[in-house]
Each structure stands twice: as structure tokens, then as C-alpha cells.
Design an enzyme around this catalytic site. Structure first.
Site, short mmCIF file in Angstrom:
data_model
loop_
_atom_site.label_atom_id
_atom_site.label_comp_id
_atom_site.label_asym_id
_atom_site.label_seq_id
_atom_site.Cartn_x
_atom_site.Cartn_y
_atom_site.Cartn_z
N THR A 18 0.85 -1.18 0.00
CA THR A 18 0.00 0.00 0.00
C THR A 18 0.88 1.23 0.00
O THR A 18 2.10 1.13 0.02
CB THR A 18 -0.89 0.00 1.27
OG1 THR A 18 -1.91 0.97 1.10
CG2 THR A 18 -0.11 0.32 2.51
N LYS A 50 -6.93 2.28 5.42
CA LYS A 50 -5.65 2.06 6.09
C LYS A 50 -5.20 3.26 6.91
O LYS A 50 -4.10 3.28 7.44
CB LYS A 50 -4.59 1.71 5.06
CG LYS A 50 -4.97 0.45 4.28
CD LYS A 50 -4.08 0.23 3.11
CE LYS A 50 -4.61 -0.91 2.27
NZ LYS A 50 -3.91 -1.01 1.01
N GLY A 62 -1.72 5.52 10.18
CA GLY A 62 -1.86 4.76 8.95
C GLY A 62 -0.84 3.65 8.93
O GLY A 62 0.19 3.73 9.60
N SER A 141 4.70 0.52 -0.53
CA SER A 141 5.26 0.23 -1.85
C SER A 141 5.44 1.46 -2.72
O SER A 141 6.41 1.58 -3.43
CB SER A 141 4.35 -0.76 -2.58
OG SER A 141 4.32 -1.97 -1.88
N CYS A 176 3.11 2.82 -9.27
CA CYS A 176 3.25 1.64 -8.42
C CYS A 176 2.03 0.72 -8.59
O CYS A 176 0.91 1.13 -8.32
CB CYS A 176 3.38 2.06 -6.95
SG CYS A 176 3.44 0.66 -5.81
N THR A 179 -0.37 0.22 -5.55
CA THR A 179 -1.06 1.41 -5.04
C THR A 179 -2.18 1.75 -6.00
O THR A 179 -1.98 1.77 -7.21
CB THR A 179 -0.07 2.59 -4.95
OG1 THR A 179 1.03 2.22 -4.12
CG2 THR A 179 -0.74 3.83 -4.39
#
Length: 192
Positions: A18, A50, A62, A141, A176, A179
Site C-alpha cells: 500500500t 488504512k 496509517g 510500496s 506503483c 497502489t
């Protein structure tokens, strides 16, 4: 810590999980996280939350990493906040210390970003507590992409903290694969 916010809680490897970012500007703190949950190379969920509020809505937290591990850490951090009457720095320090020293907890594969109006901290299982030099920090990530985007926007735009956090995640989601652009945003502002 060398500025690479992708190191796992054990000190090696990369989370494919994430992206969460915290941005400060003009007395406002914004924290945003994407919603993607992956298992290996499969997207299982697109709108996971999150980022959350803690301690009577005065603290933002988070996570990036394994969800079950993160929820364990959220619970522990919330208890530390209660124990230290909302002192973010003390709760962060005590969580990192306990996380580092406990044999079971050291195996948790997650990182936390925590923030209130007085500060922002990255906490990991290696015992690191990082307070950023700049007004942004990211984990997960897509952290390098989101962090770079946030710094560029902080230096070259008049956007507010919330807009920068969301825009940075949107940019990271284009690069990414772990994401996405489904963003949860939480904001703290001084209401004096």
C-alpha cells in the site's frame, strides 16, 4: 534509517502492500492512504481503509504491511496513547521500544505513520522512530513516488496539505502497481 521507507519491519525486503502519506502545511496535518489489498499478484480489495483517527480524533495513524499485524500495532499504539495521555512522541517511543524488544512483535511485518498537530512519526519494528526533516513522509510500496510528489508540490505549489496528500497518492498510483487511486483522507487542523 536512510530515507528508503520501503524496508520491512525486520530490516530487509520490500513491502508490496500500500502507500500512506502524511503532509503538514499551514497548521494542518493530512494523512492519506490508498485502498488496494493484494495477495501475491492479485488485487483482493480496492477500497480498504488504512488510515484512521485515534485518541478522541486528535491523532492520525496509517499502516503499510500485513493487515493483521497492523491492527495489532494500532491496538498497541492506541493503548500507549491512553497510557501517556495523548503524548504522540512518548507513545511512539514506547511502542517502538516494546515492538523492538518483544520476540513475537519483532515478527510483525508492518510500518506505522502517526501524526497529530505537534508532529509526525514513522515507526517500524527495527526500533526506528523517524520524524521527517520535511513536511511530508510516506510508507509502503509507492512511498518513494508519493514522497517525491509531495515534496515537489510543497515546494512548487500553493496547494493545502490535504490536496497535496491526495495528489501525491494519485501520482504514485500511476507508477506503483501495488497502489491504487481509491484514497482515504483524514485531516487535523487547529481550531482555535
Amino acid at each position: 534509517m536512510n530515507g528508503n521507507f520501503n524496508d520491512s519491519a525486520r530490516g530487509g525486503g520490500v513491502f508490496h502492500s500500500t502507500t500512506v502519506i502524511a503532509v503538514r502545511r499551514g497548521g494542518i496535518v493530512a494523512m492519506a492512504g490508498d485502498g488496494q489489498v493484494t495477495f501475491n499478484n492479485t488485487v483482493l480489495k480496492a477500497k480498504a481503509k488504512k488510515v484512521r483517527r485515534m485518541y478522541e480524533g486528535k491523532v492520525l495513524a496509517g499502516f503499510a504491511g500485513a493487515s493483521s499485524d497492523a491492527f495489532t500495532l494500532f491496538e498497541m499504539f492506541e493503548k500507549k496513547l491512553e497510557q501517556y495521555m495523548g503524548s504522540l512522541s512518548r507513545a511512539a517511543y514506547e511502542l517502538a521500544r516494546e515492538w523492538r524488544q518483544d520476540k513475537f512483535l519483532r515478527r510483525l511485518e508492518a510500518m506505522l505513520l502517526v501524526a497529530d498537530l505537534s508532529g509526525v512519526y514513522l515507526i517500524n519494528g527495527a526500533g526506528d522512530i523517524v520524524e521527517p526533516d520535511y513536511d511530508a513522509i510516506a510508507i509502503g510500496s509507492g512511498s518513494v513516488m508519493a514522497y517525491s510528489s509531495a515534496l515537489a508540490l510543497l515546494e512548487n505549489s500553493e496547494l493545502g496539505a490535504a490536496e497535496i496528500a491526495v495528489k501525491s497518492l494519485e501520482i504514485a498510483s500511476r507508477i506503483c502497481v501495488f497502489t491504487n487511486s481509491s484514497v482515504t483522507l483524514e485531516v487535523l487542523e487547529n481550531n482555535r
